[in-house]
Design an enzyme around this catalytic site. Structure first.
Site, PDB file in Angstrom:
ATOM      1  N   ASP A 255       0.820  -1.204   0.000  1.00  0.00           N
ATOM      2  CA  ASP A 255       0.000   0.000   0.000  1.00  0.00           C
ATOM      3  C   ASP A 255       0.857   1.260   0.000  1.00  0.00           C
ATOM      4  OD1 ASP A 255       0.693  -0.933   2.595  1.00  0.00           O
ATOM      5  OD2 ASP A 255      -0.704   0.477   3.509  1.00  0.00           O
TER       6      ASP A 255
ATOM      7  N   GLU B 243      -0.483  -2.103   5.291  1.00  0.00           N
ATOM      8  CA  GLU B 243       0.492  -2.025   6.378  1.00  0.00           C
ATOM      9  C   GLU B 243       0.482  -0.643   7.009  1.00  0.00           C
ATOM     10  OE1 GLU B 243       3.874  -1.025   8.623  1.00  0.00           O
ATOM     11  OE2 GLU B 243       3.571  -0.167   6.622  1.00  0.00           O
ATOM     12  N   GLU B 244       0.267   0.388   6.190  1.00  0.00           N
ATOM     13  CA  GLU B 244       0.369   1.762   6.681  1.00  0.00           C
ATOM     14  C   GLU B 244      -0.676   2.101   7.737  1.00  0.00           C
ATOM     15  OE1 GLU B 244       2.777   3.567   6.292  1.00  0.00           O
ATOM     16  OE2 GLU B 244       3.780   3.037   4.422  1.00  0.00           O
TER      17      GLU B 244
ATOM     18  N   HIS C  89       7.983   8.595   4.250  1.00  0.00           N
ATOM     19  CA  HIS C  89       6.756   9.388   4.319  1.00  0.00           C
ATOM     20  C   HIS C  89       6.986  10.848   3.898  1.00  0.00           C
ATOM     21  CE1 HIS C  89       4.444   6.439   7.153  1.00  0.00           C
ATOM     22  NE2 HIS C  89       5.275   5.804   6.344  1.00  0.00           N
TER      23      HIS C  89
END
Length: 390
Positions: free
Chosen positions: A76, A135-136, A359
């Site tokens: 993701d 996962e995020e 990020h």
């Protein structure tokens, strides 16, 4: 040979990574990514299972019986507008970006799969591959486990691309490597009123400010100083107008720990502080504490196996020595049930612009490190399955 196969197909792996980078999808929305992976497996003639709502699981059964090892890649992206406009593979989906390296993870695991398929005669047992969503947001591994990906699995291994470390370095330490990740939301409520009549109110801003000022003493005085813990208030929302005493004040934040006892202490003390602070100032409080992710704990022998593979494949200088990180990773959900290891592969290279933090809107990776991750995946599976006494 695994190494020869991966090196010969490096350009193919990079092309896959760039394709995925152009088409990022958010957690549990990875429909096109799932379709892309499934079509690739179709071309390879492999059966697979589509997970719900997204994700893929497939297996390669070796020519000899044995155990089952699971290899995992997450897939993701993040809700970030990419700023790498100089790249010819910049994200084409507005407000979405692979800013954490998951496009690289999928590409590395798929290349490892292809290399193992080409060397099937070396496999003793089964290699299970999972391409995991979400996962995020810390939910993907839990959902995959609910759908049975760990059934019959003896060991699990995963990799994360890591811009903290120099390109090509492999880190995999025994014990805790990623922290437990918790989230809290706390709502103090008093009774509002005019700023000129404070005696008629119960000020929620006073409550929240006193609470924020004092809760760091939980870390400095209530927990064992030899056990790491981080408590961060990341958001404060209070008040409506400059001349009105606030009736409501809300905060949100996160706690990171490795040790279960420390985790329990921080949660219980935060709740106690909140209740007593509200009572002192005549208000009430709603305390919500969510344990989002457990820590990632590398089983000793599995971590040592990763280190030995890295030395053999890339040389002694390839083994890094980074300490554990307070970052969170949902791979720990797998190692709650089966032994295994989680490694990082460094991708920091200033000359290639791959030195921005995860990020960040300028995040990118040194694509030459993809061959390191792909070989590590494949060699781990082979090495684990060959060891009779593991």
């Amino acid at each position: 040979m695994i190494k020869d196969y991966i090196e010969a197909h490096q350009a193919e792996m990079i092309a896959m990574r760039q394709h995925l980078h152009q088409h990022p999808e958010l957690a549990f929305e990875e429909f096109e990514t799932t379709k892309f992976i499934a079509e690739t497996l179709d071309d390879l003639g492999l059966d697979y299972r589509l997970m719900e709502p997204t994700g893929v699981m497939t297996e390669i059964r070796g020519d000899h019986p044995g155990k089952t090892v699971l290899l995992r890649a997450d897939m993701d992206a993040l809700p970030i507008q990419e700023l790498n406009h100089h790249l010819n593979y910049v994200s084409q989906n507005a407000g979405k970006m692979h800013a954490c390296g998951h496009d690289g993870h999928v590409s590395m695991l798929m290349m490892a799969l292809k290399a193992l398929l080409a060397n099937r005669e070396q496999i003793k047992g089964k290699v299970r591959f999972i391409f995991q969503p979400a996962e995020e947001i810390g939910q993907g591994a839990k959902e995959m486990i609910k759908q049975g990906v760990l059934e019959g699995v003896d060991n699990a291994f995963g990799i994360h691309i890591w811009t903290v470390d120099e390109a090509g370095l492999v880190n995999c330490i025994p014990g805790a490597c990623f922290a437990a990740t918790d989230r809290f939301q706390i709502h103090f409520q008093g009774s509002g009123g005019h700023a000129a009549q404070p005696h008629l109110t119960k000020d929620a801003v006073v409550m929240v400010s006193q609470y924020i000022a004092h809760i760091q003493t939980i870390i400095s005085r209530a927990t064992d100083p030899l056990e790491a813990a981080v408590l961060t208030v990341g958001k404060v929302d209070a008040g409506d107008r400059f001349n009105i005493i606030a009736e409501n004040a809300k905060i949100e934040g996160t706690v990171r720990t490795f040790d279960p006892a420390t985790r329990n202490i921080v949660e219980s003390e935060m709740k106690r502080y909140a209740e007593r602070t509200a009572a002192i100032y005549g208000g009430t409080v709603k305390f919500d504490y969510q344990r989002v992710l457990d820590p990632v704990i590398n089983e000793r022998r599995s971590a040592q196996l990763v280190q030995s593979i890295a030395r053999a494949a890339f040389g002694e200088q390839s083994v890094g020595h980074l300490p554990p990180t307070m970052g969170g990773e949902d791979f720990g959900e797998y190692t709650n049930y089966v032994p295994g290891a989680f490694a990082t592969v460094g991708t920091r290279n200033e000359s290639k612009g791959s030195d921005f933090a995860h990020h960040h809107a300028r995040f990118n990776i040194d694509e030459d490190t993809l061959i390191v991750g792909a070989e590590l995946y494949a060699q781990y599976a082979l090495a684990y399955l060959k060891q009779e006494d593991f």
